[in-house]
Motif scaffolding. Structure first.
Motif, short mmCIF file in Angstrom:
data_model
loop_
_atom_site.label_atom_id
_atom_site.label_comp_id
_atom_site.label_asym_id
_atom_site.label_seq_id
_atom_site.Cartn_x
_atom_site.Cartn_y
_atom_site.Cartn_z
N ASN A 464 0.86 -1.18 0.00
CA ASN A 464 0.00 0.00 0.00
C ASN A 464 0.89 1.22 0.00
O ASN A 464 1.78 1.34 0.83
CB ASN A 464 -0.88 0.04 1.25
CG ASN A 464 -1.54 -1.29 1.50
OD1 ASN A 464 -1.83 -2.02 0.55
ND2 ASN A 464 -1.76 -1.62 2.75
N THR B 45 -4.82 -8.12 1.24
CA THR B 45 -3.45 -8.42 1.67
C THR B 45 -3.43 -8.91 3.11
O THR B 45 -2.70 -9.84 3.47
CB THR B 45 -2.57 -7.16 1.52
OG1 THR B 45 -2.57 -6.78 0.15
CG2 THR B 45 -1.15 -7.41 1.98
N ASP B 166 -0.06 -12.06 -4.22
CA ASP B 166 -0.71 -10.77 -4.01
C ASP B 166 -0.50 -9.91 -5.24
O ASP B 166 0.58 -9.36 -5.44
CB ASP B 166 -0.11 -10.10 -2.76
CG ASP B 166 -1.01 -8.98 -2.24
OD1 ASP B 166 -1.97 -8.63 -2.95
OD2 ASP B 166 -0.73 -8.48 -1.14
N GLU B 167 -1.54 -9.82 -6.07
CA GLU B 167 -1.48 -9.05 -7.31
C GLU B 167 -0.17 -9.31 -8.06
O GLU B 167 0.62 -8.40 -8.29
CB GLU B 167 -1.65 -7.56 -6.99
CG GLU B 167 -2.83 -7.35 -6.05
CD GLU B 167 -3.43 -5.97 -6.11
OE1 GLU B 167 -3.16 -5.26 -7.09
OE2 GLU B 167 -4.19 -5.63 -5.19
MG LIG Z 1 -3.07 -5.17 -0.99
#
Ligand SMILES: [Mg+2]
Ligand SMILES: Nc1ncnc2c1ncn2[C@@H]1O[C@H](COP(=O)(O)OP(=O)(O)O)[C@@H](O)[C@H]1O
Lengths: 465, 234
Positions: A464, B45, B166-167
């Protein structure tokens, strides 16, 4: 792939920081090792060099230590002069029928000359240095050639001749006895093993005495007194190896500027100027020391008593003086060792700081390893490993530095202290030093390692933005 | 293979509490290939990290690859993850100072061990994904697609039962990324591995056998008791 290879790679990618941090470890280790080496080799050298020098008679007004350092270890200048009669007294009492004999030998020495171009000390003496003097209970051994010939009687004869000439001059006689001439057969030299090795001298090579020490104000060569080498001594692992021995007659004749070879004995109220014109006695020829060996305990006692209140001379006992001196050196070494430990401490702190500072930028890489399954203790091991390896290499390089310093400083150190540093000597404690420094490094790495092992995994893996 | 019950993870920020994820129930069988979708910030996540044992939820039962992660300590979860789970991230997370081969081997080092034939297996994997001539290159010297393949090899080196991604397409163009993904899924199905992939790319989700929208797993505070997961089958 092992944990240690990760530690190594981490050190390598921060090469500049690694090298800079390692510097302080290198310095600390080298310093510590150098102190230990000096203390140890000084002790070995000083203790191992006494053999044969049982007692040294030298001038009053100087410390026993100075006398011993100068006579045995070639350190500093001769601290004064004593008349030949002191030597004669010592020799006379030897083997006399009514008086208890005191000494096995009493050999005169005079210092103050060196050999041109090289500052190896020259000791002017007589042949008894090679026939009577005992180095560890045996005469000095020759690797090549043999002793020079210059006897006590020749010395006394020369002293008598010199005195007659001087007295004639002083009295203003019409016919002044000839000044004795430098004899060809005296022009012989015996050199110590290391002198021969480092000057590449062979039997028959010629050395030219210099009055004084090279580089001093009024030094000059005496080519007329050039001596051929007749003997090269076996190594003794003592300052004898670095010494050049000449017949004392050469010393007296080249040293004879303005009658300086005689020591004036001043009566009360006599001025030195007046003394210059007083008659001289052959037995007042100047020496710097007499090396003697008391026959037994009783001999030592008599010697002590005799010289306890001697007006011109004293006797120094290396067996007493050297250990005392070594204790002082030991104390100094201890003080220096404390400094070395402090440097090491600072070095350890610098490791802690250096690695700690990388922890922030390494949070992500640690988190990645953790995400691959690395346990906290493995992260701890990797970071502690970095500190340990850094210290280990630093310690090893520090020892290399120490040994290189021994190699390069050897001539200077020998000149100043009489200690011959042998850089090829490796000791068991060096291994312990490396292990100890590595251990200290490991401890220094603990704080950053703990911080690293506490790194939050999820947060630092987060994508993020 | 995966059974989550009543799992919830929240973070406190001062006096505010942020619910990062909440899953009432999630079951994935062995060999399944599941896409986990959801808007950004819905906790995808976080769920993946809980499955990996990296995060420990505030409550709930977690059964992953035969271990009750909610009952294991950190070191045990690390160990379990290293041995049984392969992970691939959006940014691939290779270690820059190490070569492709070393990165793959590091997976073995912290997993089932880098001794024995680990080096040969790592090299074979890299050969298989077409990186035989790039083994000794660092990530900085590789293209995005090549880095992705190294990351996949690293995830596979321990022959794990479960692969979490994750992606994993990163920011590369879909065509190349998709090819590598297909290759990965092929390897997974050939070896009967379970795959859970977080993605917001519908194209990638379509490649999977099943898609789970995280929002539908979410036991909201009000309706937590009655919420059921809505699953869309392909
Ligand atoms: Mg994520
Ligand atoms: N360490 C953290 N502290 C506080 N909030 C967090 C933390 N990690 C994640 N969150 C919050 O939890 C929510 C879910 O995050 P994440 O699982 O990364 O979402 P996704 O992967 O679906 O985009 C987000 O609202 C995020 O802000």
């Amino acid at each position: 792939m092992k944990l240690i290879s990760i530690s190594l790679r981490n050190l390598r990618i921060r090469l500049v920081a690694t090298v800079l941090t390692m510097m302080s470890i290198i310095v600390a280790t080298a310093l510590y090792a150098a102190i230990l080496v000096m203390a140890e080799q000084t002790e070995a050298r000083y203790e191992g060099s006494i053999g044969g020098f049982q007692a040294i008679a030298g001038p009053n007004g100087t410390s026993e230590l100075e006398l011993v350092l100068n006579t045995i270890f070639n350190v500093g200048e001769a601290s004064g002069r004593i008349p030949l009669e002191v030597c004669e007294q010592l020799r006379k009492s030897r083997g006399s029928r009514f008086r208890r004999s005191q000494v096995r030998y009493a050999i005169p020495q005079a210092r103050g000359d060196s050999i041109s171009r090289f500052n190896f000390p020259v000791v002017a003496t007589i042949d008894e240095m090679f026939s009577k003097f005992e180095w560890k209970r045996e005469p000095l051994q020759f690797a090549e050639g043999g002793p020079f010939e210059y006897s006590w009687d020749e010395l006394v004869a020369l002293a008598t001749g010199l005195a007659a000439h001087e007295n004639g001059k002083r009295a203003g006689d019409e016919v002044i006895p000839e000044r004795p001439l430098l004899q060809k057969k005296w022009k012989q030299a015996v050199v110590g093993a290391r002198v021969a090795r480092s000057l590449k001298l062979k039997i028959g090579d010629v050395v030219v005495p210099v009055h004084g020490k090279l580089g001093e104000y009024d030094t000059h060569e005496h080519p007329e007194a050039a001596c051929a080498i007749v003997g090269i001594l076996e190594p003794t692992n003592s300052p004898i190896d670095s010494t050049i021995y000449l017949p004392i007659g050469i010393h007296l004749l080249i040293d004879g500027h303005a009658g300086g070879v005689f020591i004036n004995k001043l009566g009360a109220g006599q001025s030195p100027v007046k003394a210059e014109s007083m008659p001289v006695d052959p037995m007042r020829i100047a020496l710097t020391a007499v090396i003697c060996d008391p026959l037994d305990h009783m001999g030592s006692q008599i010697l002590r008593k005799q010289f306890g209140s001697h007006e011109e001379a004293q006797v120094a006992w290396p067996q007493d003086v050297v250990p005392k001196f070594l204790r002082q050196i030991g104390n100094a070494a201890d003080a220096l060792a404390v400094i070395a430990w402090l440097v090491l401490l600072v070095a350890a702190v610098s490791i802690t700081v250096a690695i700690y500072n990388t922890m922030n930028e390494r949070r992500r890489e640690i988190a990645i390893m953790r995400s691959l399954g690395a346990r906290r203790f493995q992260i701890l091991a990797i970071i502690t490993g970095e500190a340990t390896l850094l210290s280990f290499f630093g310690a090893v390089l520090g020892l290399v530095a120490c040994h290189s310093a021994e190699y390069f400083m050897q001539p200077t150190v020998e000149d100043l202290t009489g200690v011959y540093l042998d850089w090829t000597l490796f000791k068991v404690w060096e291994l312990w030093l490396v292990l100890g420094v590595s251990g200290i490094g490991a401890i220094a790495g603990l704080a950053p390692a703990v911080k690293g092992s506490m790194t939050q995994v999820a947060d630092n893996l987060a994508q993020n933005y | 293979m995966i059974h989550l019950r009543d799992v919830q993870k929240s973070y406190s920020r001062g006096d505010q509490t942020v619910l990062a994820c909440a899953v009432d129930r999630l079951d994935i069988e062995s060999g399944e290939q599941v896409a986990l979708i959801g808007r950004s910030g819905t906790g995808k996540t976080t769920v993946l990290h809980i499955l990996a044992g990296i995060l420990r939820p505030d409550r709930g039962e977690i059964d992953v690859a035969g271990a009750r992660l909610d009952k294991l300590g950190e070191a045990a979860r690390d160990n379990h993850r290293g041995r049984n789970i392969g992970m691939v991230y959006q940014t691939f997370n290779l270690l820059q100072p190490f070569t492709a081969l070393e990165n793959v081997l590091m997976g073995a080092l912290f997993g089932r061990g880098a001794g024995g034939d680990a080096k040969e297996r790592a090299a074979a994997l890299l050969e298989k994904v077409g990186l035989g001539d790039r083994m000794h290159h660092r990530p900085g010297e590789l293209s995005v697609g090549q880095v992705q393949r190294v990351a996949i090899c690293r995830a596979l080196i321990n022959d794990p039962q479960l692969i979490l991604m994750d992606e994993p397409l990163g920011n590369q163009d879909k065509a190349t990324g998709g090819q590598v993904l297909d290759m990965m899924l092929q390897i997974a199905s050939d070896n009967d591995k379970t795959v859970v992939m977080v993605t917001h790319d519908p194209g990638s989700a379509e490649r999977m056998q099943r898609t789970v929208d995280l929002a539908t797993l979410r036991g909201d505070t009000a309706t937590s008791s009655g919420a059921t997961s809505v699953e869309t089958s392909r």
